[in-house]
Design a protein around this motif. Structure first.
Motif, mmCIF file in Angstrom:
data_model
loop_
_atom_site.group_PDB
_atom_site.id
_atom_site.type_symbol
_atom_site.label_atom_id
_atom_site.label_comp_id
_atom_site.label_asym_id
_atom_site.label_seq_id
_atom_site.Cartn_x
_atom_site.Cartn_y
_atom_site.Cartn_z
ATOM 1 N N GLU A 80 0.827 -1.204 0.000
ATOM 2 C CA GLU A 80 0.000 0.000 0.000
ATOM 3 C C GLU A 80 0.866 1.261 0.000
ATOM 4 O O GLU A 80 0.570 2.246 -0.716
ATOM 5 N N GLU A 81 1.920 1.230 0.779
ATOM 6 C CA GLU A 81 2.808 2.403 0.808
ATOM 7 C C GLU A 81 3.477 2.621 -0.546
ATOM 8 O O GLU A 81 3.634 3.763 -1.001
ATOM 9 N N GLU A 82 3.877 1.523 -1.221
ATOM 10 C CA GLU A 82 4.501 1.661 -2.539
ATOM 11 C C GLU A 82 3.506 2.225 -3.556
ATOM 12 O O GLU A 82 3.867 3.099 -4.390
ATOM 13 N N GLU A 83 2.273 1.794 -3.508
ATOM 14 C CA GLU A 83 1.264 2.330 -4.436
ATOM 15 C C GLU A 83 1.024 3.819 -4.191
ATOM 16 O O GLU A 83 0.894 4.624 -5.145
ATOM 17 N N LYS A 84 0.982 4.166 -2.953
ATOM 18 C CA LYS A 84 0.785 5.589 -2.643
ATOM 19 C C LYS A 84 1.959 6.419 -3.146
ATOM 20 O O LYS A 84 1.788 7.517 -3.680
ATOM 21 N N ARG A 85 3.155 5.908 -3.005
ATOM 22 C CA ARG A 85 4.342 6.637 -3.451
ATOM 23 C C ARG A 85 4.335 6.812 -4.972
ATOM 24 O O ARG A 85 4.628 7.910 -5.495
ATOM 25 N N LEU A 86 3.993 5.753 -5.720
ATOM 26 C CA LEU A 86 3.943 5.853 -7.180
ATOM 27 C C LEU A 86 2.861 6.827 -7.635
ATOM 28 O O LEU A 86 3.048 7.599 -8.597
ATOM 29 N N GLN A 87 1.726 6.786 -6.984
ATOM 30 C CA GLN A 87 0.652 7.703 -7.347
ATOM 31 C C GLN A 87 1.056 9.160 -7.090
ATOM 32 O O GLN A 87 0.746 10.064 -7.894
ATOM 33 N N LYS A 88 1.760 9.379 -6.040
ATOM 34 C CA LYS A 88 2.206 10.729 -5.726
ATOM 35 C C LYS A 88 3.229 11.228 -6.750
ATOM 36 O O LYS A 88 3.164 12.389 -7.209
ATOM 37 N N GLU A 89 4.171 10.346 -7.134
ATOM 38 C CA GLU A 89 5.155 10.733 -8.152
ATOM 39 C C GLU A 89 4.483 11.025 -9.495
ATOM 40 O O GLU A 89 4.868 11.974 -10.208
ATOM 41 N N ARG A 90 3.515 10.250 -9.854
ATOM 42 C CA ARG A 90 2.817 10.464 -11.133
ATOM 43 C C ARG A 90 2.086 11.807 -11.141
ATOM 44 O O ARG A 90 2.103 12.534 -12.150
ATOM 45 N N LEU A 95 1.767 17.311 -13.257
ATOM 46 C CA LEU A 95 1.524 18.722 -12.916
ATOM 47 C C LEU A 95 2.399 19.670 -13.733
ATOM 48 O O LEU A 95 1.967 20.769 -14.127
ATOM 49 N N ASN A 96 3.627 19.263 -14.069
ATOM 50 C CA ASN A 96 4.554 20.132 -14.787
ATOM 51 C C ASN A 96 4.772 19.726 -16.242
ATOM 52 O O ASN A 96 5.441 20.457 -16.978
ATOM 53 N N ASN A 97 4.220 18.585 -16.699
ATOM 54 C CA ASN A 97 4.463 18.100 -18.055
ATOM 55 C C ASN A 97 3.143 17.647 -18.676
ATOM 56 O O ASN A 97 2.624 16.567 -18.358
ATOM 57 N N PRO A 98 2.562 18.475 -19.598
ATOM 58 C CA PRO A 98 1.284 18.073 -20.217
ATOM 59 C C PRO A 98 1.409 16.861 -21.132
ATOM 60 O O PRO A 98 0.449 16.088 -21.300
ATOM 61 N N MET A 99 2.569 16.620 -21.792
ATOM 62 C CA MET A 99 2.763 15.453 -22.644
ATOM 63 C C MET A 99 2.724 14.151 -21.808
ATOM 64 O O MET A 99 2.237 13.120 -22.266
#
Length: 270
Positions: A80-90, A95-99
């Motif tokens: 669960e912690e790993e999924e949360k971390r990946l979702q946060k990075e995505r 947020l800064n790259n529309p492509m």
């Protein structure tokens, strides 16, 4: 109470969740989450009395292990912690790259199409298997079980009948043997002329007779000449030569005497 399952590092004792302890609580210095204080708890192992510490984690609404033991069954929590971390990075990348947002949407649509195709295949497979009548299969299995039970009951009844018939036959044989023994003629008592004759009679011959009869029934008669007479043949002896010569001499002498007495005209003496 213990907030999670743990294992002592010193002795390897397992401590399950919910086990009660006499714990000591203290407030952690310089650690606060959104104004909420963090508490540390001290407990001792139930086997080796080693000190174990853990503290509260209000950010994740959980507890964190600090010292003296290792937490068990942490795989789900780590996932669960790993999924949360990946979702946060995505989210930070989008947020800064529309492509990157377009690429992620394309990947999500492809993944959704694959999931729908797999779901359609599963539905078709279920429809193929739907032709099988499971109720009929269960009904057939129940009928088979009932038939098997009925056969077992019939076999048990047949065995019981055979055993009863065998016991009855044995009883009949024993009864017939007892009837035959009772039907044998018993010794008739001799009529007494006087009441006082029974006092004068010697009881020994009757007892000897009974003993002899019981002996003959068990062993057999010793004097069985009438039964063995037909088996034994007497061998005839041939007359010897000397006896034959004596008889011839006697006959010649007798004939000569008759002749002399006949010539004189005298009759022989008787």
């Amino acid at each position: 109470m213990a907030p999670f399952n743990m294992r002592c590092k010193t002795c390897g004792e397992y401590i399950y969740k919910g086990k009660k302890f006499n714990a000591r609580k203290e407030t952690v210095q310089n650690e606060v989450y959104l104004g909420l204080p963090i508490f540390r708890f001290y407990i001792k192992c139930t086997r080796c009395l080693a000190e174990i510490t853990f503290k509260t984690d209000p950010e994740n609404t959980d507890y964190t292990m600090e010292h003296g033991a290792t937490r068990n069954f942490q795989a789900e929590k780590l996932l669960e912690e790993e999924e949360k971390r990946l979702q946060k990075e995505r989210e930070e990348e989008e947020l800064n790259n529309p492509m990157k947002v377009l690429e992620n949407r394309t990947k999500d649509s492809k993944l959704e199409m694959e999931v729908l195709e797999n779901l359609q295949e599963l539905k078709e497979l279920n429809q193929r298997q739907a032709n099988v009548d499971f109720e009929a299969m269960l009904r057939q299995y129940k009928e088979y079980e009932e038939e098997q039970k009925r056969r077992e009951q019939e076999e048990d009844e047949q065995e019981m009948k055979a055993m009863l018939e065998e016991v009855q036959n044995r009883r009949l044989l024993v009864d017939s043997d007892s009837d035959e023994e009772a039907a044998k003629p018993s010794a008739k008592p001799v009529a007494k002329t006087k009441p006082t004759d029974i006092l004068q009679e010697d009881p020994q011959p009757q007892s000897k007779k009974l003993k002899t009869e019981s002996w003959e029934r068990s062993v057999g008669k010793l004097n069985s000449k009438s039964q063995l007479a037909g088996l034994v043949t007497v061998r005839k002896q041939k007359p010897s030569a000397s006896l034959a010569n004596r008889t011839e001499n006697r006959s010649t002498t007798a004939s000569a005497g008759n002749c002399t007495w006949g010539g004189r005209g005298l009759a022989p003496r008787s």
